[in-house]
Design an enzyme around this catalytic site. Sequence first.
Site, short mmCIF file in Angstrom:
data_model
loop_
_atom_site.label_atom_id
_atom_site.label_comp_id
_atom_site.label_asym_id
_atom_site.label_seq_id
_atom_site.Cartn_x
_atom_site.Cartn_y
_atom_site.Cartn_z
N LYS A 12 -12.69 14.09 36.05
CA LYS A 12 -11.70 14.99 36.76
C LYS A 12 -11.31 15.76 35.64
O LYS A 12 -10.95 15.22 34.62
CB LYS A 12 -10.48 14.22 37.44
CG LYS A 12 -10.86 13.49 38.39
CD LYS A 12 -9.58 12.75 39.11
CE LYS A 12 -9.04 11.54 38.40
NZ LYS A 12 -9.80 10.41 38.57
N MET A 31 -2.12 15.25 27.17
CA MET A 31 -1.94 16.23 28.20
C MET A 31 -0.67 17.18 28.25
O MET A 31 0.06 17.12 29.09
CB MET A 31 -1.88 15.55 29.53
CG MET A 31 -3.13 14.56 29.89
SD MET A 31 -2.98 13.39 31.14
CE MET A 31 -2.01 12.26 30.41
N ASP A 91 -16.51 9.11 33.08
CA ASP A 91 -15.52 10.12 32.79
C ASP A 91 -16.20 11.48 32.04
O ASP A 91 -17.19 11.59 31.48
CB ASP A 91 -14.29 9.76 32.23
CG ASP A 91 -13.29 8.96 33.22
OD1 ASP A 91 -13.72 8.93 34.22
OD2 ASP A 91 -12.33 8.27 32.83
#
Length: 253
Positions: A57, A170, A35
């Site tokens: 991502k 997030m 990742d």
Amino acid sequence: MTGKLILIGCGPGAGDLLTLRAVRRIQCADVILYDRLVGEDWREFASSDAIIKYVGKAPGDGGVQQAALNAEIAAHVAAGRTVARLKSGDPMIFGRAAEEISAVLALEAEIEIVPGVTSALAAASDSIITVTERAELQSFVVTTGRTAKADEQPDWAKIVKPGVCAAFYMGVAQAWKIQSTLMAAGVPFNAPCDWVERAGQPGMRHVSTTLSRLAHDTHANQVSNPAILLVRYPYSLAKAVSAERAIAAADSA
């Protein structure tokens, strides 16, 4: 003969936070899929024969589609390879582990989970914030500021209650929504809030504020991802607010 899927938590990205078990599993992997936030230090432990591929991502860039990644993992495992799937933090916390596990369940392949230092606890350690405290904070909750559907969000008002420390992943783009939702639910304006950017890494930054200034200070300090938000609602603060409201009610009677 089918292979094996190993979901490896690499911690927040610092090489010295890799566990010994993580290192050993990386050493034996035929395929390493990693990742965006796992750092680079793990590479020294990878076999020279291993297939290594970036599958990360970033917010808004689309990145590798999860369905395609699931299919790639399943294909490698079906071919008899040991796949090390490197994830930042702990693989079972906002790591989409369930989807990748499901991709190989039908193959009846071996699956192993290697825990990692989750970013929320790395953030708390870096900023010297205890997420539980006797008589003050008796629950620690992990939640998110962003969901799969833009018009949905967790019920933050039910999460942040007296005695709770909540870690928001997030959440940078949702600072105003988090602030307004919690204040509307009665969380005190002076509840301590702390942003920790790049937890566990040399470039760590800590921004301390309060709930009423959360959105303003997030913008003013240009807080950016990756960042964890810690919101604390200690019992002593709840009692003080309750006493103030009782006095105000008596004065207005």
